[in-house]
Design a protein around this motif. Structure first.
Motif, PDB file in Angstrom:
ATOM      1  N   PHE A 113      -8.388  11.738   4.704  1.00 58.44           N
ATOM      2  CA  PHE A 113      -8.816  12.130   3.362  1.00 58.44           C
ATOM      3  C   PHE A 113      -7.810  13.078   2.720  1.00 58.44           C
ATOM      4  O   PHE A 113      -7.627  13.049   1.492  1.00 58.44           O
ATOM      5  CB  PHE A 113     -10.188  12.799   3.424  1.00 58.44           C
ATOM      6  CG  PHE A 113     -10.699  13.260   2.086  1.00 58.44           C
ATOM      7  CD1 PHE A 113     -11.196  12.353   1.177  1.00 58.44           C
ATOM      8  CD2 PHE A 113     -10.653  14.604   1.739  1.00 58.44           C
ATOM      9  CE1 PHE A 113     -11.648  12.772  -0.072  1.00 58.44           C
ATOM     10  CE2 PHE A 113     -11.105  15.031   0.501  1.00 58.44           C
ATOM     11  CZ  PHE A 113     -11.601  14.107  -0.402  1.00 58.44           C
ATOM     12  N   GLY A 114      -7.159  13.882   3.541  1.00 54.79           N
ATOM     13  CA  GLY A 114      -6.180  14.822   3.000  1.00 54.79           C
ATOM     14  C   GLY A 114      -5.011  14.158   2.305  1.00 54.79           C
ATOM     15  O   GLY A 114      -4.379  14.760   1.435  1.00 54.79           O
ATOM     16  N   CYS A 115      -4.715  12.926   2.672  1.00 51.47           N
ATOM     17  CA  CYS A 115      -3.561  12.257   2.060  1.00 51.47           C
ATOM     18  C   CYS A 115      -3.942  11.442   0.836  1.00 51.47           C
ATOM     19  O   CYS A 115      -3.062  10.857   0.208  1.00 51.47           O
ATOM     20  CB  CYS A 115      -2.860  11.375   3.089  1.00 51.47           C
ATOM     21  SG  CYS A 115      -3.716   9.845   3.475  1.00 51.47           S
ATOM     22  N   ILE A 116      -5.224  11.381   0.494  1.00 46.63           N
ATOM     23  CA  ILE A 116      -5.621  10.561  -0.659  1.00 46.63           C
ATOM     24  C   ILE A 116      -6.325  11.351  -1.740  1.00 46.63           C
ATOM     25  O   ILE A 116      -6.503  10.831  -2.843  1.00 46.63           O
ATOM     26  CB  ILE A 116      -6.545   9.395  -0.229  1.00 46.63           C
ATOM     27  CG1 ILE A 116      -7.869   9.934   0.311  1.00 46.63           C
ATOM     28  CG2 ILE A 116      -5.869   8.500   0.782  1.00 46.63           C
ATOM     29  CD1 ILE A 116      -8.943   8.887   0.441  1.00 46.63           C
ATOM     30  N   PHE A 117      -6.734  12.604  -1.465  1.00 45.12           N
ATOM     31  CA  PHE A 117      -7.627  13.244  -2.433  1.00 45.12           C
ATOM     32  C   PHE A 117      -6.927  13.551  -3.750  1.00 45.12           C
ATOM     33  O   PHE A 117      -7.566  13.593  -4.808  1.00 45.12           O
ATOM     34  CB  PHE A 117      -8.253  14.509  -1.828  1.00 45.12           C
ATOM     35  CG  PHE A 117      -7.372  15.720  -1.854  1.00 45.12           C
ATOM     36  CD1 PHE A 117      -7.473  16.648  -2.869  1.00 45.12           C
ATOM     37  CD2 PHE A 117      -6.441  15.933  -0.846  1.00 45.12           C
ATOM     38  CE1 PHE A 117      -6.670  17.764  -2.891  1.00 45.12           C
ATOM     39  CE2 PHE A 117      -5.637  17.040  -0.854  1.00 45.12           C
ATOM     40  CZ  PHE A 117      -5.739  17.963  -1.884  1.00 45.12           C
ATOM     41  N   ILE A 118      -5.597  13.741  -3.727  1.00 48.40           N
ATOM     42  CA  ILE A 118      -4.891  13.986  -4.989  1.00 48.40           C
ATOM     43  C   ILE A 118      -4.869  12.717  -5.828  1.00 48.40           C
ATOM     44  O   ILE A 118      -5.181  12.728  -7.025  1.00 48.40           O
ATOM     45  CB  ILE A 118      -3.465  14.492  -4.713  1.00 48.40           C
ATOM     46  CG1 ILE A 118      -3.542  15.862  -4.021  1.00 48.40           C
ATOM     47  CG2 ILE A 118      -2.653  14.583  -5.989  1.00 48.40           C
ATOM     48  CD1 ILE A 118      -2.201  16.419  -3.618  1.00 48.40           C
ATOM     49  N   GLN A 119      -4.508  11.599  -5.189  1.00 41.03           N
ATOM     50  CA  GLN A 119      -4.548  10.324  -5.907  1.00 41.03           C
ATOM     51  C   GLN A 119      -5.971   9.985  -6.332  1.00 41.03           C
ATOM     52  O   GLN A 119      -6.184   9.399  -7.394  1.00 41.03           O
ATOM     53  CB  GLN A 119      -3.999   9.209  -5.020  1.00 41.03           C
ATOM     54  CG  GLN A 119      -2.489   9.142  -4.962  1.00 41.03           C
ATOM     55  CD  GLN A 119      -1.897   8.642  -6.270  1.00 41.03           C
ATOM     56  OE1 GLN A 119      -2.539   7.911  -7.002  1.00 41.03           O
ATOM     57  NE2 GLN A 119      -0.674   9.043  -6.564  1.00 41.03           N
TER      58      GLN A 119
END
Length: 669
Positions: free
Chosen positions: A538-544
């Motif tokens: 989740f940490g790698c997608i929450f900005i997108q």
């Protein structure tokens, strides 16, 4: 005797014809249109038609067609053909009475007059609906030459933002607070009053082709400025007046609204037709912050992924080397010294216990049929997502090609029933299952049925509310025909080949008696491990995810598909490595129930997605009303289910590969 043509083949041909025929009218970015002053010139038009799309609001999930509001309508209404994606997204494009002639400026041209009388119930209803639109800040979306007509205005730090929509009007509340666009004009100051934007100044920018190899001119920009002007003379409007068009909050007298427009043409040879969308995309808010945040996120995720990979490789390599060394020493030593070696071997086993469960690690899981069904659907979604994002990176599914993204996703999902059936059947056979008919039916119907049921309930709400996003009954029947006529037969075909193949061969034999699992520590228990497993993906997608949700619910354009595809690849790597790491830990703790845990560990990322969507709803959106709230969470649940199957499938197959690899390399006999 004549051979009968299969029904699925006929439906497939009809689907292909439908997709190509629907997109024949609109292929934006592929077929430029030239405009000329002179008439009767081949491949050159003189009339410019302005199309109107649905009206939407950031305060309501319910979009409405242009005709639902009491605006000026075209006498000869034209509706361009819409593709499947546009219908599913609720886009309703139609012609408008705003028509221009190329390079002919017009000043204060009257379109129509709308009069509302207090004693007429229909007029009262129409005016109330118009007030509701202004109160909820509903916005027009106009299109010229398949390009949005934008409203460009200055924002903070001296930057200019070009909005592909402009409001119907605005409201000054009973306590004197100016809402939304009413803050731009100091004349909007009367309490409990609505101000209608009944006039627009349109500027059309064109690129002349005299110096190029093509004839005529091509439109490269269309901007407007909405104004509220009260006309004293309906037949001879004056657009220089500064008196705003007021609609009182209490309808106590007749109200007449005169709609007018002015249009000017401007030549600009510095803007190429191929880059005419750039001025809109560059002005999107927080673009620089988005680029910096994405790069920062990618660096962090790549660093963490590298650490996980390094730990896994070093630790596992050391375990394998130790076990193989012990086995080799045990073979070459004399019988009198083998007992000592056996002690070392047992010490090695006690140090890392993943090898001790080799006789149980491939024991079939509980609810194996449900797991195989989830994995089949997850495989279908994974392939669909990969191909869709890849095509989007190539520019085929840009914002200019309206509805192409959804159309591509739906068509791919329908055509990918074969891998879903194959994967589900093959794994179910490996688990020792024998109810192959139930397995195939569940693979074809369970998850799509849940999505369709949710979608149908949301569509009922849209029907009741009269929203343009409501899918017509004929389209619903067409979707069911694609599902049962193409996807289900293809799933059966895939399942046939899956069951025809032998079960997946396991590297070690399974013991008849299950091994007792020792007492687990807190971190190796199922629930804490599953909860921790979804944090890193989740940490790698929450900005997108923030910008994707903005594009869906705040009606902003999303165009950074290159970065999205890169984040998609990093999500695959992160889900795989996080699941493998946790799988290794609980195998070392002699817990061999890894089948479901590997699926749920990465699949738990969908729970964090739902939590973030709840946070986004309460902190970022201004949605009001029960219907809009139900629609938001209803569509969010569809997204969460699809994401759960997608991420869970990634984690499972990564862990499946890992377990097969280590138990085939290490000598366990």
């Amino acid at each position: 005797m004549k051979r009968r043509i299969p029904m699925s083949f006929v439906l497939f041909v009809l689907l292909v014809i439908y997709c190509f025929s629907c997109s024949a009218f609109y292929l934006p970015g592929l077929a430029p249109v030239s405009f000329c002053v002179e008439k009767d010139i081949p491949d050159c038009q003189t009339e410019i038609q302005l199309f109107v799309n649905r009206l939407d609001s950031v305060e309501s999930v319910l979009p409405y067609e242009y005709d639902v509001f009491d605006f000026c309508k075209d006498q000869k209404e034209i509706r361009p053909s819409e593709n499947l994606g546009q219908v599913l997204f609720g886009e309703r494009i139609e012609s408008s009475p705003y028509k221009f002639t190329f390079k002919q400026d017009k000043k204060c041209n009257k379109v129509c007059t709308k009069t509302y009388k207090k004693e007429n119930k229909e007029d009262v209803s129409k005016l109330d609906f118009l007030k509701m639109g202004m109160q909820l800040n509903y916005q027009h979306h106009w299109i010229i030459d398949n390009m949005p007509v934008t409203w460009c205005y200055d924002v903070e730090d001296g930057q200019k933002y070009c909005n592909p929509g402009f409001p119907i009007g605005c409201l000054v509340t009973a306590d004197g607070r100016a809402k939304d666009a009413c803050v731009i004009n100091s004349e909007f100051n009367k309490k409990n009053t609505y101000y209608v934007f009944n006039h627009v100044d349109i500027k059309i920018t064109y690129h002349n082709g005299e110096k190029d190899a093509w004839r005529g001119a091509r439109l490269v920009a269309a901007t407007l400025e909405p104004k509220s002007i009260k006309q004293t003379d309906k037949d001879n409007p004056n657009c220089d007046s500064t008196t705003p068009m007021e609609v009182p909050g209490v309808f106590d007298s007749e109200v007449s609204i005169v709609y007018t427009y002015s249009v000017t043409f401007e030549e600009n040879t510095s803007i190429k037709w191929a880059s005419r969308w750039d001025y809109i995309l560059v002005s999107m808010p927080h673009t620089n912050i988005q680029w910096f945040s994405i790069m920062n996120s990618l660096v962090i995720v790549l660093f963490l992924s590298g650490m996980v990979a390094m730990i896994m490789l070093r630790t596992l390599h050391k375990d394998i080397a130790r076990y193989n060394q012990v086995d080799q020493e045990d073979l070459i030593k004399l019988p009198s010294t083998r007992n000592k070696s056996s002690v070392n071997y047992e010490d090695a086993q006690e140090e890392s216990g993943w090898k001790q469960v080799h006789g149980d690690v491939f024991r079939p899981p509980r609810k194996g049929m449900l797991l195989s069904v989830f994995l089949g659907q997850g495989t279908q979604i994974f392939i669909m997502t990969f191909i869709t994002l890849f095509l989007a990176c190539l520019g085929f599914l840009s914002p200019a090609n309206r509805g192409a993204l959804m159309t591509c996703a739906v068509v791919l999902w329908v055509l990918l029933g074969t891998p879903a059936g194959y994967v589900s059947a093959r794994l179910y056979k490996t688990f020792g299952g024998e109810k192959w008919k139930t397995n195939v039916l569940l693979t074809a119907l369970l998850c799509p049925g849940i999505v369709f049921a949710d979608f149908f309930l949301m569509n009922l709400i849209l029907w009741v509310e009269g929203s343009s996003a409501a899918i017509p009954f004929g389209t619903l029947v067409a979707i069911l025909a694609l599902w049962f006529g193409i996807s289900v037969p293809l799933t059966f075909i895939g399942a046939y080949f899956g069951f025809k193949k032998p079960a997946i061969e396991q590297p070690v034999r399974t013991n008849q008696i299950p091994r007792q699992i020792p007492e687990q520590s807190f971190f190796t228990k199922p629930i804490p491990g599953i909860i921790m497993g979804g944090i890193l993906p989740f940490g790698c997608i929450f900005i997108q995810l923030f910008f994707i949700l903005n594009s869906i619910w705040s009606h902003q354009m999303y165009y950074m598909f290159g970065f999205l595809f890169l984040v998609f690849i990093i999500l695959l790597i992160t889900c795989s490595e996080a699941t493998i790491l946790l799988c290794y830990f609980h195998l070392c703790a002699e817990d061999y129930h890894w089948w479901w845990r590997s699926f749920l560990t990465s699949g738990f990322t969908a729970v964090y997605l739902f939590i973030y969507a709840v946070h986004y709803f309460f902190s970022k959106l201004q949605i009001i009303g029960a219907a809009s709230t139900i629609l938001y969470f209803g569509y969010t649940m569809i997204m969460v289910l699809i994401f759960f199957l997608f991420t869970g499938t990634i984690g499972f197959f990564a862990c499946f590969w890992f377990v097969n690899k280590i138990y085939s390399v290490v000598k366990v006999d």
